[in-house]
Design a protein around this motif. Structure first.
Motif, PDB file in Angstrom:
ATOM      1  N   LEU A   1       0.821  -1.213   0.000  1.00 63.91           N
ATOM      2  CA  LEU A   1       0.000   0.000   0.000  1.00 63.91           C
ATOM      3  C   LEU A   1       0.856   1.264   0.000  1.00 63.91           C
ATOM      4  N   GLU A   2       1.963   1.238   0.747  1.00 55.05           N
ATOM      5  CA  GLU A   2       2.837   2.417   0.774  1.00 55.05           C
ATOM      6  C   GLU A   2       3.302   2.756  -0.636  1.00 55.05           C
ATOM      7  N   THR A   3       3.795   1.746  -1.335  1.00 56.97           N
ATOM      8  CA  THR A   3       4.264   1.962  -2.699  1.00 56.97           C
ATOM      9  C   THR A   3       3.124   2.381  -3.618  1.00 56.97           C
ATOM     10  N   LEU A   4       1.979   1.718  -3.442  1.00 54.10           N
ATOM     11  CA  LEU A   4       0.827   2.007  -4.303  1.00 54.10           C
ATOM     12  C   LEU A   4       0.399   3.472  -4.200  1.00 54.10           C
ATOM     13  N   ILE A   5       0.272   3.959  -2.960  1.00 51.59           N
ATOM     14  CA  ILE A   5      -0.182   5.340  -2.771  1.00 51.59           C
ATOM     15  C   ILE A   5       0.829   6.311  -3.379  1.00 51.59           C
ATOM     16  N   GLU A   6       2.097   6.003  -3.174  1.00 53.71           N
ATOM     17  CA  GLU A   6       3.157   6.843  -3.743  1.00 53.71           C
ATOM     18  C   GLU A   6       3.057   6.833  -5.284  1.00 53.71           C
ATOM     19  N   ASP A   7       2.850   5.655  -5.850  1.00 52.06           N
ATOM     20  CA  ASP A   7       2.712   5.527  -7.309  1.00 52.06           C
ATOM     21  C   ASP A   7       1.528   6.319  -7.833  1.00 52.06           C
ATOM     22  N   MET A   8       0.423   6.266  -7.089  1.00 54.63           N
ATOM     23  CA  MET A   8      -0.768   6.991  -7.533  1.00 54.63           C
ATOM     24  C   MET A   8      -0.525   8.495  -7.522  1.00 54.63           C
TER      25      MET A   8
ATOM     26  N   ALA B   1      -6.054  10.231  -3.694  1.00 50.70           N
ATOM     27  CA  ALA B   1      -5.598   8.851  -3.874  1.00 50.70           C
ATOM     28  C   ALA B   1      -6.317   7.915  -2.915  1.00 50.70           C
ATOM     29  N   LEU B   2      -6.414   8.340  -1.653  1.00 44.15           N
ATOM     30  CA  LEU B   2      -7.070   7.481  -0.655  1.00 44.15           C
ATOM     31  C   LEU B   2      -8.560   7.337  -0.952  1.00 44.15           C
ATOM     32  N   GLU B   3      -9.145   8.429  -1.422  1.00 43.99           N
ATOM     33  CA  GLU B   3     -10.561   8.366  -1.777  1.00 43.99           C
ATOM     34  C   GLU B   3     -10.786   7.341  -2.886  1.00 43.99           C
ATOM     35  N   LYS B   4      -9.846   7.330  -3.828  1.00 46.83           N
ATOM     36  CA  LYS B   4      -9.957   6.397  -4.943  1.00 46.83           C
ATOM     37  C   LYS B   4      -9.827   4.945  -4.457  1.00 46.83           C
ATOM     38  N   LEU B   5      -9.012   4.749  -3.431  1.00 46.84           N
ATOM     39  CA  LEU B   5      -8.853   3.395  -2.897  1.00 46.84           C
ATOM     40  C   LEU B   5     -10.100   2.942  -2.134  1.00 46.84           C
ATOM     41  N   GLY B   6     -10.857   3.898  -1.649  1.00 45.71           N
ATOM     42  CA  GLY B   6     -12.138   3.561  -1.014  1.00 45.71           C
ATOM     43  C   GLY B   6     -12.018   3.172   0.441  1.00 45.71           C
ATOM     44  N   ASP B   7     -13.153   2.849   1.025  1.00 50.75           N
ATOM     45  CA  ASP B   7     -13.262   2.490   2.435  1.00 50.75           C
ATOM     46  C   ASP B   7     -12.258   1.393   2.816  1.00 50.75           C
ATOM     47  N   PRO B   8     -11.378   1.695   3.789  1.00 55.83           N
ATOM     48  CA  PRO B   8     -10.372   0.688   4.174  1.00 55.83           C
ATOM     49  C   PRO B   8     -10.987  -0.623   4.664  1.00 55.83           C
ATOM     50  N   ALA B   9     -12.164  -0.539   5.289  1.00 54.86           N
ATOM     51  CA  ALA B   9     -12.810  -1.767   5.778  1.00 54.86           C
ATOM     52  C   ALA B   9     -13.179  -2.666   4.598  1.00 54.86           C
ATOM     53  N   ASP B  10     -13.647  -2.034   3.528  1.00 50.84           N
ATOM     54  CA  ASP B  10     -14.036  -2.772   2.335  1.00 50.84           C
ATOM     55  C   ASP B  10     -12.802  -3.391   1.670  1.00 50.84           C
ATOM     56  N   PHE B  11     -11.744  -2.583   1.596  1.00 44.23           N
ATOM     57  CA  PHE B  11     -10.479  -3.049   1.021  1.00 44.23           C
ATOM     58  C   PHE B  11      -9.988  -4.279   1.784  1.00 44.23           C
ATOM     59  N   ALA B  12     -10.015  -4.171   3.116  1.00 44.67           N
ATOM     60  CA  ALA B  12      -9.540  -5.271   3.955  1.00 44.67           C
ATOM     61  C   ALA B  12     -10.381  -6.530   3.755  1.00 44.67           C
ATOM     62  N   ARG B  13     -11.684  -6.322   3.615  1.00 47.61           N
ATOM     63  CA  ARG B  13     -12.574  -7.480   3.425  1.00 47.61           C
ATOM     64  C   ARG B  13     -12.196  -8.219   2.134  1.00 47.61           C
ATOM     65  N   ARG B  14     -11.876  -7.444   1.097  1.00 46.83           N
ATOM     66  CA  ARG B  14     -11.476  -8.086  -0.155  1.00 46.83           C
ATOM     67  C   ARG B  14     -10.157  -8.835   0.005  1.00 46.83           C
ATOM     68  N   TYR B  15      -9.245  -8.250   0.781  1.00 43.28           N
ATOM     69  CA  TYR B  15      -7.982  -8.954   1.028  1.00 43.28           C
ATOM     70  C   TYR B  15      -8.228 -10.275   1.761  1.00 43.28           C
ATOM     71  N   ARG B  16      -9.170 -10.250   2.691  1.00 43.38           N
ATOM     72  CA  ARG B  16      -9.449 -11.478   3.451  1.00 43.38           C
ATOM     73  C   ARG B  16     -10.204 -12.479   2.616  1.00 43.38           C
ATOM     74  N   GLY B  17     -10.897 -11.982   1.583  1.00 48.63           N
ATOM     75  CA  GLY B  17     -11.681 -12.888   0.743  1.00 48.63           C
ATOM     76  C   GLY B  17     -12.887 -13.453   1.476  1.00 48.63           C
ATOM     77  N   ASP B  18     -13.447 -12.664   2.383  1.00 44.96           N
ATOM     78  CA  ASP B  18     -14.605 -13.134   3.167  1.00 44.96           C
ATOM     79  C   ASP B  18     -15.828 -13.370   2.305  1.00 44.96           C
ATOM     80  N   VAL B  19     -16.698 -14.220   2.803  1.00 46.61           N
ATOM     81  CA  VAL B  19     -18.016 -14.302   2.183  1.00 46.61           C
ATOM     82  C   VAL B  19     -18.844 -13.176   2.792  1.00 46.61           C
ATOM     83  N   ASN B  20     -19.620 -12.497   1.977  1.00 48.66           N
ATOM     84  CA  ASN B  20     -20.440 -11.415   2.543  1.00 48.66           C
ATOM     85  C   ASN B  20     -21.915 -11.792   2.567  1.00 48.66           C
TER      86      ASN B  20
END
Lengths: 370, 120
Positions: free
Chosen positions: A30-37, A48-67
């Motif tokens: 993420l550090e590199t990504l934000i810098e790249d953006m 840049a952070l707005e474009k990445l969206g809600d961190p909770a949502d981002f984290a959920r995708r990383y975990r691959g949870d069922v919703n």
């Protein structure tokens, strides 16, 4: 808030929600990504952070949870069992409301049953009472049942995800070679063998158990005094003695309900599986262990029985003492408790034994594809 | 309402093609953000918060392999298709071709019918 701090906060909000072992890597990523953006698109940190969206949502995708709570695999069974349980709750609500109304448990006089036609006011009161009881116990019972069944299925859903993820590799390898040989993704030869008749668990048995457990649980919770003796007195039915120790009911009821609830889980697993397999075997073993532990607690540690039951019956019937030929002579004695425990233990061992035997003798046939 | 429905149908349509998009670009190793830009340039934009987790998932499934490059100023994780990933990608691409040919036929025949009706 400085830009650097904003980035730190964002990354923290994502990483705190993902498993420990992923954190360090995701942080770097993420550090590199934000810098790249910022450099690549000329965005401000905020944009840049707005474009990445809600961190909770981002984290959920990383975990691959069922919703979802209960997915399509379990949905049909979930609805079906919910109907059965609700039916059980409905029946027990009617029974408990009837008992409460007839007994006049709330301290009002039940109508004279002799010459009842004259006593219109009392009948109206009886019916009002009956329907109030019916609705309160039906609604609270239904809410509890919906909650319990949903929790059970939500757990099954998640457990299955984990269970099927683990052995996937072993299973896939076999499946791949078979596909390679046959050159098709699916052929009728891949159909699992029909379970051995002797391994099949009758649906009707499970349904009957589920209905029984639901009714029994609801009655224990709503009208424990039903399990006892009644006397017809002053025109109303009165509970004179309950077999259970109602003084300690707040402590006893949860243990009883827990034992019944694990029984319910076991029956649901049996119903969903449909035949003796490892899942059923493990569930039966765990369920019976919990129930036997519960029985030890109830019979030997806690006072489950109403110690005064025999005396209360004596008073009611006007008998001075019981002779040793009477059942009640042995009421609440250590011997009786040991006998009950022995019966429970024998039933539990028999059930576990049958499960293990049938699983290993017949259940494994279903895992083969030949 | 109509806009919401269209949005959700569109995202569903895109979701199915995402993996193929990503696999197609990873014959040579690329890092996440470079991939976002490539896809955007080619007219297939993808959200960063979808792509990064997806790359991890594909790696876990054995379709991609990754390597951290710490030579440059900023550490970057580079992803590349594995041999298994190559095989799967080729098969998916083949399927896609026949699917899109089929879709073309469906949509074109529909267009023609409309024109016929207009002309009559």
């Amino acid at each position: 808030m400085s830009e650097q701090e904003m980035i730190e906060r964002y990354i923290y909000e994502v990483t705190r929600r993902v498993p420990q072992e992923m954190r360090a890597e995701i942080r770097m990523e993420l550090e590199t990504l934000i810098e790249d953006m910022r450099v690549g698109e000329g965005l401000s940190v905020e944009a840049a952070l707005e474009k990445l969206g809600d961190p909770a949502d981002f984290a959920r995708r990383y975990r691959g949870d069922v919703n979802y709570l209960i997915g399509p695999d379990y949905y049909d069974n979930y609805v079906w069992i919910m109907k059965i349980v609700l039916m059980g709750i409905g029946i027990s609500a009617v029974v408990s409301a009837l008992v409460n109304a007839v007994m006049g448990a709330q301290g009002y006089a039940a109508p004279e049953f002799v010459g009842a036609a004259r006593d219109v006011g009392a009948w109206v009161e009886l019916f009002t009472h009956f329907f109030t009881e019916l609705f309160t116990s039906a609604i609270s019972g239904a809410l509890g049942a919906v909650g319990l069944v949903t929790v059970i299925f939500a757990i099954l859903e998640r457990q299955k995800v984990r269970i099927s993820v683990k052995p996937e590799k072993n299973w896939n390898v076999g499946e791949l070679t078979r596909n390679a040989v046959q050159g098709k993704t699916w052929t009728p030869f891949l159909l699992p063998a029909i379970p051995d008749k002797r391994a099949v668990i009758k649906r009707s048995d499970s349904v009957a158990s589920i209905v029984f457990i639901s009714i029994f649980t609801a009655l224990l919770v709503f009208v424990p005094e039903l399990f006892g003796a009644f006397q017809y007195e002053d025109g109303s039915l009165r509970s004179v003695a309950c077999v259970f120790n109602l003084d300690k009911w707040g402590l006893l009821a949860p243990i009883l309900v827990l034992c019944l609830a694990v029984g319910l889980v076991d029956e649901i697993i049996r119903l969903v599986s449909g035949y003796y397999c490892k899942a059923v075997m493990y569930s039966t073993i765990v369920c019976n262990c919990i129930q036997v532990t519960g029985a030890v607690l109830l019979l030997f540690v806690l006072p489950l029985w109403n110690a005064d039951f025999a005396r209360q019956i004596q008073e009611m019937a006007g008998i001075n003492s019981f002779s040793d030929g009477d059942m009640l002579f042995y009421w609440n004695t250590a011997g009786l408790n040991r006998l009950i425990f022995l019966l429970i233990l024998i039933c539990a061992l028999a059930e576990v034994g049958v499960s293990i035997y049938k699983t290993f003798k017949y259940g494994h046939n279903t895992d083969k594809h030949e | 309402m109509e806009k919401d429905l269209l949005e959700s149908l569109l995202s569903e349509l895109r979701r199915g093609t995402l993996i193929l998009c990503v696999l197609s670009q990873l014959g040579e190793s690329r890092y996440g953000y470079a991939l976002v830009q490539t896809l955007e340039e080619k007219g297939v934009p993808i959200d960063v918060n979808t792509l990064y987790p997806l790359l991890r998932r594909l790696e876990k499934q054995g379709l991609l392999c990754s390597e951290w490059n710490t030579q440059e100023a900023k550490p970057r994780k580079y992803y590349k298709r594995t041999v298994y990933g190559d095989r799967i990608f080729e098969e998916l691409a083949r399927q896609w071709e026949s699917l899109s040919a089929g879709m073309d036929a469906l949509l074109v025949s529909d267009e023609r019918k409309k024109e016929q009706i207009k002309n009559e």
